[in-house]
Design a protein around this motif. Structure first.
Motif, PDB file in Angstrom:
ATOM      1  N   ASP A  31       0.829  -1.207   0.000  1.00  0.00           N
ATOM      2  CA  ASP A  31       0.000   0.000   0.000  1.00  0.00           C
ATOM      3  C   ASP A  31       0.863   1.257   0.000  1.00  0.00           C
ATOM      4  O   ASP A  31       0.533   2.252  -0.646  1.00  0.00           O
ATOM      5  CB  ASP A  31      -0.925   0.014   1.219  1.00  0.00           C
ATOM      6  CG  ASP A  31      -2.058  -0.999   1.107  1.00  0.00           C
ATOM      7  OD1 ASP A  31      -2.378  -1.400  -0.031  1.00  0.00           O
ATOM      8  OD2 ASP A  31      -2.616  -1.371   2.160  1.00  0.00           O
ATOM      9  N   ALA A  32       1.970   1.216   0.746  1.00  0.00           N
ATOM     10  CA  ALA A  32       2.868   2.373   0.806  1.00  0.00           C
ATOM     11  C   ALA A  32       3.473   2.666  -0.565  1.00  0.00           C
ATOM     12  O   ALA A  32       3.522   3.824  -0.999  1.00  0.00           O
ATOM     13  CB  ALA A  32       3.972   2.129   1.835  1.00  0.00           C
ATOM     14  N   ARG A  37       3.505   5.910  -5.631  1.00  0.00           N
ATOM     15  CA  ARG A  37       3.302   5.982  -7.076  1.00  0.00           C
ATOM     16  C   ARG A  37       2.194   6.976  -7.415  1.00  0.00           C
ATOM     17  O   ARG A  37       2.320   7.772  -8.356  1.00  0.00           O
ATOM     18  CB  ARG A  37       2.972   4.601  -7.641  1.00  0.00           C
ATOM     19  CG  ARG A  37       4.128   3.600  -7.574  1.00  0.00           C
ATOM     20  CD  ARG A  37       3.874   2.428  -8.513  1.00  0.00           C
ATOM     21  NE  ARG A  37       4.800   1.331  -8.301  1.00  0.00           N
ATOM     22  CZ  ARG A  37       6.061   1.311  -8.709  1.00  0.00           C
ATOM     23  NH1 ARG A  37       6.561   2.373  -9.345  1.00  0.00           N
ATOM     24  NH2 ARG A  37       6.836   0.257  -8.502  1.00  0.00           N
ATOM     25  N   ARG A  38       1.091   6.921  -6.661  1.00  0.00           N
ATOM     26  CA  ARG A  38      -0.003   7.875  -6.903  1.00  0.00           C
ATOM     27  C   ARG A  38       0.445   9.309  -6.658  1.00  0.00           C
ATOM     28  O   ARG A  38      -0.070  10.248  -7.272  1.00  0.00           O
ATOM     29  CB  ARG A  38      -1.208   7.537  -6.021  1.00  0.00           C
ATOM     30  CG  ARG A  38      -1.951   6.276  -6.452  1.00  0.00           C
ATOM     31  CD  ARG A  38      -3.300   6.181  -5.765  1.00  0.00           C
ATOM     32  NE  ARG A  38      -3.161   6.036  -4.317  1.00  0.00           N
ATOM     33  CZ  ARG A  38      -3.077   4.877  -3.690  1.00  0.00           C
ATOM     34  NH1 ARG A  38      -3.077   3.743  -4.387  1.00  0.00           N
ATOM     35  NH2 ARG A  38      -2.972   4.830  -2.372  1.00  0.00           N
ATOM     36  N   PRO A  42       9.267   9.601  -7.590  1.00  0.00           N
ATOM     37  CA  PRO A  42      10.191   8.660  -8.240  1.00  0.00           C
ATOM     38  C   PRO A  42      10.826   7.752  -7.191  1.00  0.00           C
ATOM     39  O   PRO A  42      11.158   8.205  -6.092  1.00  0.00           O
ATOM     40  CB  PRO A  42      11.243   9.578  -8.883  1.00  0.00           C
ATOM     41  CG  PRO A  42      10.571  10.904  -9.005  1.00  0.00           C
ATOM     42  CD  PRO A  42       9.656  11.005  -7.817  1.00  0.00           C
ATOM     43  N   MET A  43      11.007   6.474  -7.528  1.00  0.00           N
ATOM     44  CA  MET A  43      11.593   5.557  -6.557  1.00  0.00           C
ATOM     45  C   MET A  43      12.457   4.509  -7.250  1.00  0.00           C
ATOM     46  O   MET A  43      12.240   4.166  -8.406  1.00  0.00           O
ATOM     47  CB  MET A  43      10.509   4.897  -5.707  1.00  0.00           C
ATOM     48  CG  MET A  43       9.665   3.879  -6.421  1.00  0.00           C
ATOM     49  SD  MET A  43       8.323   3.253  -5.368  1.00  0.00           S
ATOM     50  CE  MET A  43       7.139   4.604  -5.548  1.00  0.00           C
ATOM     51  N   ARG A  44      13.434   4.069  -6.508  1.00  0.00           N
ATOM     52  CA  ARG A  44      14.237   2.928  -6.898  1.00  0.00           C
ATOM     53  C   ARG A  44      14.340   2.011  -5.686  1.00  0.00           C
ATOM     54  O   ARG A  44      14.197   2.460  -4.541  1.00  0.00           O
ATOM     55  CB  ARG A  44      15.648   3.355  -7.346  1.00  0.00           C
ATOM     56  CG  ARG A  44      15.663   4.170  -8.630  1.00  0.00           C
ATOM     57  CD  ARG A  44      15.302   3.321  -9.834  1.00  0.00           C
ATOM     58  NE  ARG A  44      15.408   4.072 -11.079  1.00  0.00           N
ATOM     59  CZ  ARG A  44      14.414   4.762 -11.623  1.00  0.00           C
ATOM     60  NH1 ARG A  44      13.233   4.823 -11.003  1.00  0.00           N
ATOM     61  NH2 ARG A  44      14.586   5.392 -12.758  1.00  0.00           N
ATOM     62  N   LEU A 258       6.483  11.596   4.156  1.00  0.00           N
ATOM     63  CA  LEU A 258       6.880  12.440   3.027  1.00  0.00           C
ATOM     64  C   LEU A 258       5.739  13.345   2.568  1.00  0.00           C
ATOM     65  O   LEU A 258       5.856  14.028   1.548  1.00  0.00           O
ATOM     66  CB  LEU A 258       7.345  11.563   1.860  1.00  0.00           C
ATOM     67  CG  LEU A 258       8.599  10.716   2.128  1.00  0.00           C
ATOM     68  CD1 LEU A 258       8.939   9.881   0.899  1.00  0.00           C
ATOM     69  CD2 LEU A 258       9.781  11.600   2.516  1.00  0.00           C
ATOM     70  N   GLY A 259       4.639  13.334   3.311  1.00  0.00           N
ATOM     71  CA  GLY A 259       3.523  14.202   2.975  1.00  0.00           C
ATOM     72  C   GLY A 259       2.682  13.717   1.825  1.00  0.00           C
ATOM     73  O   GLY A 259       2.025  14.492   1.144  1.00  0.00           O
ATOM     74  N   VAL A 260       2.686  12.384   1.619  1.00  0.00           N
ATOM     75  CA  VAL A 260       1.912  11.793   0.538  1.00  0.00           C
ATOM     76  C   VAL A 260       0.755  11.017   1.150  1.00  0.00           C
ATOM     77  O   VAL A 260       0.959  10.132   1.988  1.00  0.00           O
ATOM     78  CB  VAL A 260       2.759  10.837  -0.321  1.00  0.00           C
ATOM     79  CG1 VAL A 260       1.913  10.199  -1.419  1.00  0.00           C
ATOM     80  CG2 VAL A 260       3.943  11.586  -0.918  1.00  0.00           C
ATOM     81  N   GLY A 261      -0.466  11.326   0.741  1.00  0.00           N
ATOM     82  CA  GLY A 261      -1.631  10.662   1.312  1.00  0.00           C
ATOM     83  C   GLY A 261      -1.988   9.394   0.595  1.00  0.00           C
ATOM     84  O   GLY A 261      -1.389   9.033  -0.417  1.00  0.00           O
ATOM     85  N   PHE A 262      -2.977   8.679   1.107  1.00  0.00           N
ATOM     86  CA  PHE A 262      -3.430   7.420   0.517  1.00  0.00           C
ATOM     87  C   PHE A 262      -4.714   7.617  -0.308  1.00  0.00           C
ATOM     88  O   PHE A 262      -5.425   6.688  -0.561  1.00  0.00           O
ATOM     89  CB  PHE A 262      -3.711   6.381   1.612  1.00  0.00           C
ATOM     90  CG  PHE A 262      -2.457   5.764   2.164  1.00  0.00           C
ATOM     91  CD1 PHE A 262      -1.963   4.588   1.644  1.00  0.00           C
ATOM     92  CD2 PHE A 262      -1.754   6.385   3.195  1.00  0.00           C
ATOM     93  CE1 PHE A 262      -0.802   4.019   2.150  1.00  0.00           C
ATOM     94  CE2 PHE A 262      -0.612   5.824   3.703  1.00  0.00           C
ATOM     95  CZ  PHE A 262      -0.120   4.641   3.183  1.00  0.00           C
ATOM     96  N   ASN A 263      -4.958   8.841  -0.694  1.00  0.00           N
ATOM     97  CA  ASN A 263      -6.194   9.127  -1.452  1.00  0.00           C
ATOM     98  C   ASN A 263      -6.112   8.540  -2.862  1.00  0.00           C
ATOM     99  O   ASN A 263      -5.065   8.512  -3.452  1.00  0.00           O
ATOM    100  CB  ASN A 263      -6.421  10.641  -1.534  1.00  0.00           C
ATOM    101  CG  ASN A 263      -6.647  11.250  -0.141  1.00  0.00           C
ATOM    102  OD1 ASN A 263      -7.202  10.588   0.727  1.00  0.00           O
ATOM    103  ND2 ASN A 263      -6.213  12.494   0.043  1.00  0.00           N
TER     104      ASN A 263
END
Length: 263
Positions: A31-32, A37-38, A42-44, A258-263
């Motif tokens: 979920d994280a 991604r939403r 960017p991630m590695r 990181l201030g990213v929600g699950f919306n």
């Protein structure tokens, strides 16, 4: 939130102990990653795992319930292969898991007079003869390469010795320092940042290992986020020479941090 984390535009996430332990995902990990991604972060995924090639690792993640792209995964064996190519060292004596030979398929295996000895994960396959042959090659002038120098890892059934013990034994016996090409080498972190088009200062490194993940990130001025899963032990945090910029219970809390929600 510390100022250093306010500048984070991309993340490099450890796998073993951070995303999964044993053969299961850390609760909330999938979920994280979906949330990041939403949020267009960017991630590695950066790992010192050398007991399997990248293709097998991606397949294993898929079977656990996490789908990642092949190019999103950076591994110590592939970092080593790239470095050896640039140095023109094509004749190798490998001390890695059998399946990891696939990452070095374009090299020549040479147990007589190798140009380089590459040490990685071999687990129960290690024996004195293998270690002593590596020692002799290094003493004869072969370049001494270590994919990493991790002390231990979490198998899912407790901690187990990792390749670092064997690397250290060879360093002691040969009186030569290994060239580390996985984490915590600056080159490994720089390659991750470059692949995402960000500066090291704008990347956060997330992991369960205070030395390879946290000390490595701090040394190259990336933000460091420690998770209390995998090999993490609370006592290590108090005795560590360097401290993380942030400590989380698990990677499940990373999007919110990181201030990213699950919306």
């Amino acid at each position: 939130m510390p100022n250093k984390l306010e500048d984070v535009d991309a993340v490099l996430i450890d796998l073993d102990g951070t995303i999964f332990v044993g053969d299961k995902l850390v609760p909330g990990a999938a979920d994280a990653i979906a949330s990041l991604r939403r949020g267009n972060i960017p991630m590695r995924f950066g790992t010192n795992i050398s007991r399997m090639p990248r293709t097998a690792l991606v397949k294993s993640l898929y079977n656990m319930g996490l789908e990642v792209e092949l190019e999103e995964v950076l591994t110590a064996p592939l970092a080593a292969a790239s470095w050896l190519e640039k140095k023109g060292l094509w004749n190798l004596a490998l001390r890695v898991g059998p399946s990891t030979y696939a990452d070095f398929a374009h090299f020549t295996m040479n147990e007589t007079s190798p140009q380089a000895v590459v040490i990685g994960d071999m687990g129960k396959d290690w024996d004195f003869t293998m270690l002593n042959e590596a020692f002799q090659h290094i003493m004869d002038g072969a370049t001494f390469i270590a994919l990493h120098q991790n002390r231990h890892w979490d198998t899912g059934n407790g901690l187990a010795m990792d390749a670092g013990a064997f690397v250290t034994a060879l360093e002691y016996a040969t009186q030569k320092k290994a060239k580390i090409l996985g984490k915590p080498s600056r080159a490994f972190f720089a390659a991750a940042a470059e692949s995402m088009g960000v500066d090291l200062f704008n990347m956060a490194v997330v992991g369960d290992d205070l030395k390879t993940d946290i000390e490595g990130a701090n040394a190259c001025d990336a933000a460091s986020i420690l998770v209390r899963t995998g090999k993490f032990r609370e006592d290590d945090l108090f005795s560590a020479k360097t401290k993380p910029d942030l400590t989380l219970d698990s990677v499940a809390s990373l999007p919110a941090a990181l201030g990213v929600g699950f919306n």
